[in-house]
Design a protein around this motif. Structure first.
Motif, PDB file in Angstrom:
ATOM      1  N   CYS A   1       0.845  -1.184   0.119  1.00 17.62           N
ATOM      2  CA  CYS A   1      -0.042  -0.086   0.043  1.00 17.62           C
ATOM      3  C   CYS A   1       0.827   1.323   0.092  1.00 17.62           C
ATOM      4  O   CYS A   1       0.363   2.261  -0.411  1.00 17.62           O
ATOM      5  N   GLU A   2       2.039   1.272   0.400  1.00 21.53           N
ATOM      6  CA  GLU A   2       2.883   2.254   0.343  1.00 21.53           C
ATOM      7  C   GLU A   2       3.415   2.692  -0.948  1.00 21.53           C
ATOM      8  O   GLU A   2       4.215   3.682  -1.346  1.00 21.53           O
ATOM      9  N   SER A   3       3.076   1.665  -1.873  1.00 18.43           N
ATOM     10  CA  SER A   3       3.590   1.965  -3.229  1.00 18.43           C
ATOM     11  C   SER A   3       2.075   2.294  -4.308  1.00 18.43           C
ATOM     12  O   SER A   3       2.186   2.173  -5.433  1.00 18.43           O
ATOM     13  N   VAL A   4       1.018   2.712  -3.558  1.00 22.08           N
ATOM     14  CA  VAL A   4      -0.071   3.110  -4.125  1.00 22.08           C
ATOM     15  C   VAL A   4       0.033   4.473  -4.283  1.00 22.08           C
ATOM     16  O   VAL A   4       0.153   5.349  -3.002  1.00 22.08           O
ATOM     17  N   LEU A   5       0.274   5.161  -5.540  1.00 17.20           N
ATOM     18  CA  LEU A   5       0.199   6.580  -5.617  1.00 17.20           C
ATOM     19  C   LEU A   5      -1.118   7.270  -5.731  1.00 17.20           C
ATOM     20  O   LEU A   5      -1.073   8.698  -5.550  1.00 17.20           O
ATOM     21  N   GLY A   6      -2.003   6.372  -6.266  1.00 17.45           N
ATOM     22  CA  GLY A   6      -3.411   7.038  -6.322  1.00 17.45           C
ATOM     23  C   GLY A   6      -4.503   6.140  -6.567  1.00 17.45           C
ATOM     24  O   GLY A   6      -4.060   4.878  -7.001  1.00 17.45           O
ATOM     25  N   LEU A   7      -5.655   6.248  -6.491  1.00 16.87           N
ATOM     26  CA  LEU A   7      -6.777   5.532  -6.645  1.00 16.87           C
ATOM     27  C   LEU A   7      -8.037   5.881  -7.274  1.00 16.87           C
ATOM     28  O   LEU A   7      -8.347   7.137  -6.991  1.00 16.87           O
ATOM     29  N   GLU A   8      -8.633   5.266  -8.229  1.00 15.28           N
ATOM     30  CA  GLU A   8      -9.806   5.689  -8.730  1.00 15.28           C
ATOM     31  C   GLU A   8     -11.047   5.059  -8.003  1.00 15.28           C
ATOM     32  O   GLU A   8     -10.923   3.991  -7.895  1.00 15.28           O
ATOM     33  N   VAL A   9     -11.785   5.755  -7.313  1.00 16.26           N
ATOM     34  CA  VAL A   9     -12.864   5.461  -6.388  1.00 16.26           C
ATOM     35  C   VAL A   9     -14.253   5.794  -6.776  1.00 16.26           C
ATOM     36  O   VAL A   9     -14.348   6.809  -7.298  1.00 16.26           O
ATOM     37  N   VAL A  10     -15.190   4.892  -6.551  1.00 14.22           N
ATOM     38  CA  VAL A  10     -16.588   5.289  -6.603  1.00 14.22           C
ATOM     39  C   VAL A  10     -17.235   5.356  -5.296  1.00 14.22           C
ATOM     40  O   VAL A  10     -17.102   4.356  -4.460  1.00 14.22           O
TER      41      VAL A  10
ATOM     42  N   PRO B   1      -2.459  12.191  -2.784  1.00 17.88           N
ATOM     43  CA  PRO B   1      -2.194  13.116  -1.491  1.00 17.88           C
ATOM     44  C   PRO B   1      -2.680  14.451  -1.704  1.00 17.88           C
ATOM     45  O   PRO B   1      -2.530  15.207  -0.956  1.00 17.88           O
ATOM     46  N   GLU B   2      -2.965  14.943  -3.009  1.00 24.68           N
ATOM     47  CA  GLU B   2      -3.476  16.238  -3.248  1.00 24.68           C
ATOM     48  C   GLU B   2      -5.231  16.304  -3.511  1.00 24.68           C
ATOM     49  O   GLU B   2      -5.721  17.195  -3.245  1.00 24.68           O
ATOM     50  N   ASN B   3      -5.577  15.224  -3.946  1.00 17.11           N
ATOM     51  CA  ASN B   3      -7.131  14.926  -4.312  1.00 17.11           C
ATOM     52  C   ASN B   3      -7.717  13.989  -3.500  1.00 17.11           C
ATOM     53  O   ASN B   3      -7.250  12.800  -3.410  1.00 17.11           O
ATOM     54  N   HIS B   4      -8.678  14.639  -2.528  1.00 19.50           N
ATOM     55  CA  HIS B   4      -9.527  13.602  -1.536  1.00 19.50           C
ATOM     56  C   HIS B   4      -8.496  12.777  -0.641  1.00 19.50           C
ATOM     57  O   HIS B   4      -8.384  11.729  -0.710  1.00 19.50           O
TER      58      HIS B   4
ATOM     59  N   ASP C   1      -8.000  12.498   2.456  1.00 22.38           N
ATOM     60  CA  ASP C   1      -8.208  11.584   3.458  1.00 22.38           C
ATOM     61  C   ASP C   1      -8.895  10.282   3.002  1.00 22.38           C
ATOM     62  O   ASP C   1      -8.709   9.408   3.783  1.00 22.38           O
ATOM     63  N   MET C   2      -9.501  10.230   1.778  1.00 27.55           N
ATOM     64  CA  MET C   2     -10.078   8.830   1.246  1.00 27.55           C
ATOM     65  C   MET C   2      -8.733   8.373   0.812  1.00 27.55           C
ATOM     66  O   MET C   2      -8.650   6.803   0.873  1.00 27.55           O
ATOM     67  N   TYR C   3      -7.758   9.128   0.366  1.00 27.66           N
ATOM     68  CA  TYR C   3      -6.601   8.244  -0.127  1.00 27.66           C
ATOM     69  C   TYR C   3      -5.875   7.442   0.991  1.00 27.66           C
ATOM     70  O   TYR C   3      -5.392   6.436   0.958  1.00 27.66           O
ATOM     71  N   TRP C   4      -5.834   8.375   2.265  1.00 30.00           N
ATOM     72  CA  TRP C   4      -5.311   7.731   3.501  1.00 30.00           C
ATOM     73  C   TRP C   4      -6.207   6.664   4.090  1.00 30.00           C
ATOM     74  O   TRP C   4      -5.519   5.446   4.412  1.00 30.00           O
TER      75      TRP C   4
END
Length: 451
Positions: free
Chosen positions: A154-163, A174-177, A179-182
């Motif tokens: 999970c430390e290599s997850v740079l971003g996620l597309e979420v519904v 880290p810049e977009n949502h 808290d959800m990324y965390w």
């Protein structure tokens, strides 16, 4: 309208209708199929399907469970009532070798991903078992190959597309949502969104993959585990300290109880690999080992083959685990009881030296410790259900006073609730959940609904 398209879709199965039971069974890798029945099962083929399913669930007051297609020993995605969203068909994968990134779907097999990267001289800390899907693996943290050196997956997850719960598509980093990324990097089956894609950092493959192999008679349990506990903090980060106890070891053609130390090493030369493994040859009873191989080269594919001798398909599984910092003297009574009562192979006990990192304290996956122990009860005949059902949980419960918590990878929360996130992180997670899923549309962890 969207709701009508979901209702009429051939990818939707309602309880009591043709295809429902086949679709329900297909969501559970474990041969032990729980008696839990969603009202509706949706097999998503793309993000539009996910959006439509979530809007349908909201319109009809359904709670939602999500399944990406991996092992999930406890089948926590399978709940009574509501909607089960199967995203295992979202298995796209694009690798950018120049940028050292990959875009993958939650249904992508982690072992396939690892071996495909391996053939290109690339690497990702995928899970140790074949068939694990990246969705569940990454959401619960992801302890994989070479994680002591390069970190949890999970430390290599740079971003996620979420519904989100209301069917909105968002991108989290880290810049977009943020808290959800965390939240997505460690919440596991308690995550309150549907990940439809991950952007991952990939790594250069270490030049050498190797292992040691030491096998000891089960009678040396005290000596081996005392030594293993003492050296755990000194093991080179390129090595995974793995001590495996089983009633037999088919991979080594051994048909009697043994304690095996077969530890992966990832290095830039065979000389470095052998040097990194040297500490594992210092057991005080090394002269009594049945097999002693200080170092041998291997491949990731061979490692997967060896690992899967302990995880055959079609068997019934119940799993439990604990993190601990207890001493060998404190742990040995419980370890002896585990070994004395262990069911036949493929059931097994894993004792792992864990590279807990202070850098992960603020992550959802911040609860970890010096030692990780996991019990895998594995059997095939349904007539043995009562005989073996409580072995894992009862032994972990007996040692729970020594535990600092558990890992969600091998959770058994429906049978034995335990601490798996630190209190500050759980409080923050609840706040983020309230912001993104205020109606509680997504199921939480088993045994924690309503908490």
């Amino acid at each position: 309208m969207v709701l009508t398209s979901v209702e009429k879709s051939e990818k939707t199965y309602r309880r009591g209708e043709p295809g429902y039971e086949e679709a329900r069974r297909a969501t559970v890798w474990n041969g032990l199929l729980p008696d839990r029945f969603p009202d509706v099962i949706v097999q998503a083929h793309d993000t539009d399907d996910v959006v439509a399913a979530l809007r349908y669930a909201r319109a009809n007051g359904h709670k939602v469970g999500v399944r990406s297609g991996g092992h999930s020993w406890a089948a926590s995605h399978l709940r009574d009532g509501g909607l089960l969203l199967d995203v295992s068909r979202l298995d796209h994968c694009t690798v950018d070798t120049a940028g050292m990134t990959a875009d993958v779907g939650p249904g992508k097999s982690a072992s396939d991903f690892a071996t495909e990267l391996d053939s290109q001289g690339l690497f990702f800390p995928s899970g140790h078992c074949e068939g694990i899907r990246l969705g569940g693996f990454l959401l619960q943290g992801g302890y994989g190959w070479n994680s002591p050196a390069i970190g949890l997956a999970c430390e290599s997850v740079l971003g996620l597309e979420v519904v989100t719960a209301d069917g909105e598509r968002i991108y989290c980093d880290p810049e977009n949502h943020p808290d959800m990324y965390w939240a997505a990097r460690g919440a596991g089956p308690g995550f309150f969104g549907v990940v439809t894609g991950f952007k991952l950092r990939i790594h250069r493959r270490p030049a050498v993959v190797g292992t040691c192999l030491y096998m000891y008679p089960i009678e040396l349990v005290d000596e081996v585990y005392t030594w293993g506990r003492e050296i755990s903090s000194e093991v080179d980060k390129r090595v995974e300290l793995q001590i495996l106890a089983t009633q037999a070891n088919p991979a080594a053609a051994i048909d009697h109880p043994t304690i095996t130390i077969a530890s992966p090493v990832f290095a830039e030369s065979e000389e470095e690999a052998a040097k990194a493994l040297a500490l594992l040859g210092t057991c005080p009873v090394a002269d009594k080992s049945m097999i002693s191989v200080p170092y041998m080269p291997t491949t990731l594919a061979n490692w997967y083959t060896a690992v899967m001798t302990n995880y055959p398909k079609g068997h019934r599984y119940i799993v439990d685990n604990m993190f601990t910092s207890a001493s060998a003297a404190e742990l040995l009574p419980g370890i002896r009881k585990i070994i004395e009562t262990m069911p036949p192979h493929p059931s097994h006990f894993i004792f792992t030296g864990w590279n807990a990192s202070p850098d992960r304290v603020d992550k959802v996956y911040g609860l970890e410790d010096e030692i990780y122990m996991a019990l895998y009860t594995v059997w095939q005949n349904p007539s043995d259900d009562e005989r073996y059902r409580d072995w894992s949980a009862s032994n972990m419960a007996a040692m729970s006073h020594l535990a600092t918590g558990i890992a969600l990878a091998d959770e058994n929360l429906g049978r034995r609730p335990a601490r798996f996130i630190t209190e500050p992180n759980m409080a923050r997670l609840d706040e983020v959940r309230s912001a993104y899923d205020p109606e509680g549309r997504f199921h939480s962890w088993m045994g924690y609904e309503g908490k």
